[in-house]
Design a protein around this motif. Structure first.
Motif, mmCIF file in Angstrom:
data_model
loop_
_atom_site.group_PDB
_atom_site.id
_atom_site.type_symbol
_atom_site.label_atom_id
_atom_site.label_comp_id
_atom_site.label_asym_id
_atom_site.label_seq_id
_atom_site.Cartn_x
_atom_site.Cartn_y
_atom_site.Cartn_z
ATOM 1 N N ASP A 126 21.763 -64.606 -24.284
ATOM 2 C CA ASP A 126 21.779 -65.127 -25.401
ATOM 3 C C ASP A 126 21.555 -63.438 -26.119
ATOM 4 O O ASP A 126 21.272 -63.344 -27.067
ATOM 5 C CB ASP A 126 20.150 -65.011 -25.172
ATOM 6 C CG ASP A 126 19.548 -66.362 -25.104
ATOM 7 O OD1 ASP A 126 20.516 -67.252 -25.569
ATOM 8 O OD2 ASP A 126 18.420 -67.091 -24.556
ATOM 9 N N VAL A 127 21.603 -62.350 -25.310
ATOM 10 C CA VAL A 127 21.264 -60.546 -25.964
ATOM 11 C C VAL A 127 23.072 -60.534 -26.725
ATOM 12 O O VAL A 127 22.837 -59.459 -27.553
ATOM 13 C CB VAL A 127 20.773 -60.184 -25.246
ATOM 14 C CG1 VAL A 127 19.750 -60.420 -24.267
ATOM 15 C CG2 VAL A 127 22.208 -59.794 -24.501
ATOM 16 N N LEU A 128 23.772 -61.432 -26.635
ATOM 17 C CA LEU A 128 25.151 -60.924 -27.039
ATOM 18 C C LEU A 128 25.656 -61.972 -28.099
ATOM 19 O O LEU A 128 24.850 -61.993 -28.801
ATOM 20 C CB LEU A 128 26.293 -61.315 -26.143
ATOM 21 C CG LEU A 128 26.584 -61.339 -24.871
ATOM 22 C CD1 LEU A 128 27.073 -61.737 -23.867
ATOM 23 C CD2 LEU A 128 26.227 -59.891 -24.347
ATOM 24 N N GLY A 129 26.083 -60.398 -29.214
ATOM 25 C CA GLY A 129 26.302 -61.117 -30.596
ATOM 26 C C GLY A 129 26.043 -60.541 -31.623
ATOM 27 O O GLY A 129 25.651 -59.215 -30.936
ATOM 28 N N SER A 181 21.442 -48.120 -45.257
ATOM 29 C CA SER A 181 22.493 -49.427 -45.360
ATOM 30 C C SER A 181 22.475 -50.605 -44.840
ATOM 31 O O SER A 181 21.030 -50.720 -44.422
ATOM 32 C CB SER A 181 23.683 -48.958 -44.318
ATOM 33 O OG SER A 181 23.085 -48.754 -43.106
ATOM 34 N N VAL A 182 23.129 -51.843 -45.483
ATOM 35 C CA VAL A 182 23.406 -52.636 -44.466
ATOM 36 C C VAL A 182 24.421 -53.482 -43.897
ATOM 37 O O VAL A 182 25.731 -53.269 -44.540
ATOM 38 C CB VAL A 182 22.794 -54.247 -45.958
ATOM 39 C CG1 VAL A 182 22.011 -53.562 -46.521
ATOM 40 C CG2 VAL A 182 23.836 -53.754 -46.597
ATOM 41 N N GLY A 183 24.601 -53.992 -42.616
ATOM 42 C CA GLY A 183 25.623 -54.713 -42.156
ATOM 43 C C GLY A 183 25.165 -55.349 -40.629
ATOM 44 O O GLY A 183 24.955 -56.459 -40.361
ATOM 45 N N LYS A 184 25.939 -55.262 -40.417
ATOM 46 C CA LYS A 184 26.352 -55.715 -38.566
ATOM 47 C C LYS A 184 25.914 -54.618 -37.564
ATOM 48 O O LYS A 184 26.925 -53.693 -37.269
ATOM 49 C CB LYS A 184 27.309 -56.389 -39.192
ATOM 50 C CG LYS A 184 27.933 -57.838 -37.706
ATOM 51 C CD LYS A 184 28.807 -58.967 -37.976
ATOM 52 C CE LYS A 184 30.040 -57.913 -37.739
ATOM 53 N NZ LYS A 184 31.087 -59.100 -37.752
ATOM 54 N N PHE A 185 24.946 -55.641 -35.797
ATOM 55 C CA PHE A 185 25.149 -54.591 -35.278
ATOM 56 C C PHE A 185 25.501 -55.870 -34.332
ATOM 57 O O PHE A 185 25.356 -56.813 -34.076
ATOM 58 C CB PHE A 185 23.664 -54.522 -35.175
ATOM 59 C CG PHE A 185 23.003 -52.949 -33.766
ATOM 60 C CD1 PHE A 185 23.002 -52.060 -33.927
ATOM 61 C CD2 PHE A 185 23.188 -53.949 -32.619
ATOM 62 C CE1 PHE A 185 23.282 -51.015 -32.705
ATOM 63 C CE2 PHE A 185 23.093 -53.353 -31.447
ATOM 64 C CZ PHE A 185 22.167 -51.682 -31.937
ATOM 65 N N THR A 186 26.762 -55.179 -33.253
ATOM 66 C CA THR A 186 26.894 -56.356 -32.576
ATOM 67 C C THR A 186 26.971 -56.454 -30.952
ATOM 68 O O THR A 186 27.387 -54.787 -30.636
ATOM 69 C CB THR A 186 28.674 -56.398 -32.926
ATOM 70 O OG1 THR A 186 28.966 -57.241 -33.983
ATOM 71 C CG2 THR A 186 28.934 -57.753 -32.118
ATOM 72 N N ILE A 187 27.193 -56.484 -29.750
ATOM 73 C CA ILE A 187 26.771 -56.502 -28.722
ATOM 74 C C ILE A 187 27.206 -57.306 -28.197
ATOM 75 O O ILE A 187 27.203 -58.394 -28.305
ATOM 76 C CB ILE A 187 24.607 -56.151 -28.131
ATOM 77 C CG1 ILE A 187 24.158 -55.607 -28.699
ATOM 78 C CG2 ILE A 187 24.835 -56.321 -26.610
ATOM 79 C CD1 ILE A 187 22.779 -56.389 -28.493
ATOM 80 N N SER A 188 28.400 -56.868 -27.365
ATOM 81 C CA SER A 188 29.358 -57.777 -26.749
ATOM 82 C C SER A 188 29.676 -56.997 -25.258
ATOM 83 O O SER A 188 28.967 -55.729 -24.824
ATOM 84 C CB SER A 188 30.742 -57.559 -27.565
ATOM 85 O OG SER A 188 30.711 -55.641 -27.234
ATOM 86 N N ARG A 189 29.702 -58.310 -23.905
ATOM 87 C CA ARG A 189 30.424 -57.554 -22.698
ATOM 88 C C ARG A 189 30.827 -56.324 -22.829
ATOM 89 O O ARG A 189 31.706 -56.246 -23.193
ATOM 90 C CB ARG A 189 30.166 -58.703 -22.061
ATOM 91 C CG ARG A 189 30.427 -58.528 -20.524
ATOM 92 C CD ARG A 189 30.310 -60.086 -19.819
ATOM 93 N NE ARG A 189 30.094 -61.196 -20.683
ATOM 94 C CZ ARG A 189 28.608 -61.515 -19.534
ATOM 95 N NH1 ARG A 189 27.857 -61.019 -18.406
ATOM 96 N NH2 ARG A 189 27.890 -62.893 -20.447
ATOM 97 N N ALA A 190 30.936 -55.904 -21.722
ATOM 98 C CA ALA A 190 31.590 -54.142 -21.711
ATOM 99 C C ALA A 190 32.873 -54.408 -21.004
ATOM 100 O O ALA A 190 32.562 -55.775 -20.086
ATOM 101 C CB ALA A 190 30.734 -52.912 -20.572
ATOM 102 N N ARG A 191 33.590 -54.751 -20.918
ATOM 103 C CA ARG A 191 34.899 -54.954 -20.466
ATOM 104 C C ARG A 191 35.288 -53.179 -19.127
ATOM 105 O O ARG A 191 35.491 -52.457 -19.032
ATOM 106 C CB ARG A 191 36.563 -55.060 -21.784
ATOM 107 C CG ARG A 191 35.693 -55.647 -22.388
ATOM 108 C CD ARG A 191 36.115 -56.985 -21.803
ATOM 109 N NE ARG A 191 35.708 -57.968 -23.065
ATOM 110 C CZ ARG A 191 35.591 -59.161 -22.534
ATOM 111 N NH1 ARG A 191 35.601 -59.882 -21.574
ATOM 112 N NH2 ARG A 191 35.417 -60.017 -23.704
#
Length: 151
Positions: free
Chosen positions: A97-100, A141-151
């Motif tokens: 659930d933390v990803l996205g 600023s405004v924007g998007k903060f993304t968390i993805s699984r490390a490869r």
């Protein structure tokens, strides 16, 4: 005639009650305590770009290495890094659930010693970030903060 349907009513009641138990259990699991320790580096000149890595750990023993990216726009300029950041998640069922992508709004000002504190949201999941480091940054600023699984 009502005595004839009592056993059927009893079976239906037990079935209905048993189907509700997983719903209550999943609502209770939404309180899974998860934290993220991270480090990031950023630069900005109107456009803000952040990259970093982190480790998410949850109270149930689950852990995951993650990649952090963020992009935003606004009146901003500078370059900084966060070395010892900590994030706390709320309303988490499982570690996935933390990803996205989280919505991000940020105001910062720093010279030599730099700090950051933010609250981000993605649906019902929220993330409170805090950290300190070094750099020079100033802006909004405004924007998007993304968390993805490390490869």
């Amino acid at each position: 005639m009502t005595k004839r349907y009592l056993p059927l009513l009893g079976v239906l009641t037990v079935f209905a009650a048993s189907t509700m138990i997983p719903q209550y259990a999943s609502a209770a699991e939404a309180n899974l305590d998860c934290k993220m320790h991270f480090q990031t580096s950023s630069w900005s000149v109107i456009y803000k770009h952040v990259e970093g890595t982190g480790l998410v750990t949850c109270a149930n023993g689950a852990s995951m290495h993650v990649k952090i990216t963020a992009q935003g726009v606004g009146l901003t300029a500078g370059k900084s890094r966060i070395d010892n950041g900590v994030g706390t998640f709320t309303d988490v069922h499982t570690i996935d659930d933390v990803l996205g992508a989280y919505a991000q709004g940020e105001a910062n000002a720093g010279l030599v010693k730099s700090g950051s504190a933010q609250v981000l949201t993605k649906g019902t999941v929220s993330l409170a970030l805090a950290g300190s480091g070094q750099g020079i940054d100033l802006g909004v600023s405004v924007g998007k903060f993304t968390i993805s699984r490390a490869r």
